[in-house]
Design an enzyme around this catalytic site. Structure first.
Site, PDB file in Angstrom:
ATOM      1  N   ARG A  24      39.091  29.240  46.870  1.00  0.00           N
ATOM      2  CA  ARG A  24      37.791  28.924  46.267  1.00  0.00           C
ATOM      3  C   ARG A  24      37.779  29.239  44.782  1.00  0.00           C
ATOM      4  O   ARG A  24      36.740  29.637  44.230  1.00  0.00           O
ATOM      5  CB  ARG A  24      36.652  29.663  46.976  1.00  0.00           C
ATOM      6  CG  ARG A  24      36.440  29.250  48.417  1.00  0.00           C
ATOM      7  CD  ARG A  24      35.185  29.910  48.989  1.00  0.00           C
ATOM      8  NE  ARG A  24      35.110  29.746  50.436  1.00  0.00           N
ATOM      9  CZ  ARG A  24      34.540  30.606  51.263  1.00  0.00           C
ATOM     10  NH1 ARG A  24      33.989  31.712  50.785  1.00  0.00           N
ATOM     11  NH2 ARG A  24      34.505  30.366  52.559  1.00  0.00           N
ATOM     12  N   ARG A  28      31.283  29.024  42.549  1.00  0.00           N
ATOM     13  CA  ARG A  28      30.018  29.441  41.961  1.00  0.00           C
ATOM     14  C   ARG A  28      30.111  30.648  41.028  1.00  0.00           C
ATOM     15  O   ARG A  28      29.147  30.947  40.324  1.00  0.00           O
ATOM     16  CB  ARG A  28      29.011  29.737  43.089  1.00  0.00           C
ATOM     17  CG  ARG A  28      28.514  28.494  43.795  1.00  0.00           C
ATOM     18  CD  ARG A  28      27.598  28.858  44.956  1.00  0.00           C
ATOM     19  NE  ARG A  28      28.346  29.488  46.043  1.00  0.00           N
ATOM     20  CZ  ARG A  28      27.772  30.088  47.077  1.00  0.00           C
ATOM     21  NH1 ARG A  28      26.449  30.184  47.147  1.00  0.00           N
ATOM     22  NH2 ARG A  28      28.519  30.608  48.038  1.00  0.00           N
ATOM     23  N   ARG A  37      27.971  21.224  39.286  1.00  0.00           N
ATOM     24  CA  ARG A  37      27.369  21.077  40.617  1.00  0.00           C
ATOM     25  C   ARG A  37      25.944  20.540  40.523  1.00  0.00           C
ATOM     26  O   ARG A  37      25.534  19.668  41.295  1.00  0.00           O
ATOM     27  CB  ARG A  37      27.403  22.435  41.318  1.00  0.00           C
ATOM     28  CG  ARG A  37      26.548  22.591  42.548  1.00  0.00           C
ATOM     29  CD  ARG A  37      27.108  21.857  43.745  1.00  0.00           C
ATOM     30  NE  ARG A  37      26.346  22.185  44.934  1.00  0.00           N
ATOM     31  CZ  ARG A  37      25.163  21.676  45.254  1.00  0.00           C
ATOM     32  NH1 ARG A  37      24.604  20.794  44.448  1.00  0.00           N
ATOM     33  NH2 ARG A  37      24.548  22.021  46.365  1.00  0.00           N
ATOM     34  N   ASP A  74      35.982  19.906  50.876  1.00  0.00           N
ATOM     35  CA  ASP A  74      35.482  20.807  51.915  1.00  0.00           C
ATOM     36  C   ASP A  74      36.124  20.420  53.233  1.00  0.00           C
ATOM     37  O   ASP A  74      36.471  19.251  53.457  1.00  0.00           O
ATOM     38  CB  ASP A  74      33.958  20.703  52.025  1.00  0.00           C
ATOM     39  CG  ASP A  74      33.382  21.830  52.875  1.00  0.00           C
ATOM     40  OD1 ASP A  74      33.171  22.928  52.340  1.00  0.00           O
ATOM     41  OD2 ASP A  74      33.175  21.616  54.084  1.00  0.00           O
ATOM     42  N   TYR A 149      32.329  24.060  63.985  1.00  0.00           N
ATOM     43  CA  TYR A 149      31.158  23.579  63.245  1.00  0.00           C
ATOM     44  C   TYR A 149      30.564  22.342  63.916  1.00  0.00           C
ATOM     45  O   TYR A 149      29.337  22.193  63.992  1.00  0.00           O
ATOM     46  CB  TYR A 149      31.549  23.241  61.807  1.00  0.00           C
ATOM     47  CG  TYR A 149      31.807  24.446  60.942  1.00  0.00           C
ATOM     48  CD1 TYR A 149      30.767  25.088  60.269  1.00  0.00           C
ATOM     49  CD2 TYR A 149      33.089  24.949  60.775  1.00  0.00           C
ATOM     50  CE1 TYR A 149      31.002  26.187  59.469  1.00  0.00           C
ATOM     51  CE2 TYR A 149      33.336  26.048  59.978  1.00  0.00           C
ATOM     52  CZ  TYR A 149      32.292  26.665  59.324  1.00  0.00           C
ATOM     53  OH  TYR A 149      32.519  27.769  58.533  1.00  0.00           O
TER      54      TYR A 149
END
Length: 341
Positions: A24, A28, A37, A74, A149
């Site tokens: 990652r 952020r 973003r 992702d 998921y």
């Protein structure tokens, strides 16, 4: 020809100082990422925008002397491509309509690669933009992790819904895993052909399974992906990261045939020396929290990790993804420490 240190390490060559990338690493904790973003709109819009996805992939390499770029995307683009729509809610993470047995029957592989074409365009752009010594890493989520998921509709601390589905509906679960294996092979092959040097399998939820379930739900699907990719891209370099595999790590490495094994931060530093083949490259495994805290808590551990893996091919990384609270100067210090002889 310029040497790619990280790729060479994946292929089994020990370096004097380990190459480094950070899971990652485009994210952020970087203000430029947050700005891009916002410009993109939704998170998935960013994943499917080759111009902006290329930009955020390259942002950390402009700040830090990292040895690799990892494609910004992702793991849930695959269910999205199969027709199970994915959305990301602020503060909630990914959300999907939970998959049922009839939903498994409706999954459609035919248009998956077409749906993922913008991601593959990003790979091509990255290949053209990267310095020749930088390794380009592609990836996908491993079938079990993606299935958790798809079946639960969101992340889960214990994967209870998916574990129960696998036991109660074995035929439907096997069909789901078959679809995910085949789609993952197609997707990874396409990434390699578009310019990725190496691909990583993210088995983020390898914990909470007994050894029998680990064999059928983790080892076997990952083995089939490795085999399927290499049938079409001979000798394709592949990193496997089965987070939480613990005592199953050696079995995973031996059975799947991955080139390098990612270790999570709970894996003891002596585990590789005592339980893994001496020539197996390993990747990891600093606790992301130590990177947040910095100072002695981080710096001592960096030295310990480098010393523990100094006798084998080693890629320095975190034992899980970097978190948004991470100070940028701590990342710079980490890279500096790893690069020191």
């Amino acid at each position: 020809m310029t040497k790619k240190k990280l790729l060479a390490t994946v292929l089994g060559e020990r370096q004097d100082t380990p190459p480094i990338w950070i899971m990652r690493q485009a994210g952020r904790y970087l203000p430029e990422y947050r700005e891009t973003r916002t410009k993109a709109g939704s998170f998935l819009d960013l994943c499917y925008n080759p111009e902006l996805a290329t930009e955020v992939t390259l942002q950390p390499l402009r700040r830090f002397d990292l040895d690799a770029a990892i494609l910004f995307s992702d793991i849930l683009v695959i269910p999205d491509a199969l027709g199970q729509k994915v959305r990301f809610e602020q503060g909630e993470g990914p959300m999907l309509e939970p998959l049922t047995t009839s939903g498994v029957d409706r999954l459609e592989r035919g248009g998956a690669l077409e749906h993922l074409a913008p991601v593959l365009e990003t790979v091509k752009r990255l290949r053209a933009a990267l310095a020749p010594e930088k390794t380009l890493i592609g990836f996908c989520g491993s079938p079990w992790t993606v299935a958790t998921y798809m079946l639960n509709g969101r992340g889960s601390p214990d994967q209870w819904v998916a574990r129960r589905f696998a036991l109660e509906h074995p035929e439907s679960f096997a069909k789901l895993m078959e679809v995910l294996v085949e789609t993952s092979v197609d997707y990874l092959v396409a990434q390699l052909k578009a310019g990725a040097d190496v691909v990583q399998l993210f088995e983020s939820w390898a914990l909470n399974l007994d050894d029998a379930a680990f064999t059928t739900q983790v080892i076997e699907p990952n083995r089939r992906i490795v085999e399927g990719v290499r049938a079409r891209v001979p000798n394709a370099p592949i990193i496997g990261f089965p987070r939480g595999a613990a005592g199953n790590l050696r079995r995973y490495a031996n059975a799947t045939g991955v080139n390098a094994l990612g270790l999570d931060y709970a894996t003891p530093l002596n585990f590789a020396r005592e339980h893994l083949p001496a020539d197996l490259p390993v990747q990891g495994n600093l606790d992301p929290l130590r990177l947040v805290i910095g100072g002695d808590a981080m710096e001592r551990r960096v030295i310990e990790i480098k010393e523990a893996y100094a006798d084998r091919p080693h890629i320095f990384n975190l034992g899980h993804g970097i978190v948004p609270e991470t100070p940028i100067d701590h990342v710079a210090k980490l890279v500096e420490l790893v690069k020191q002889g």
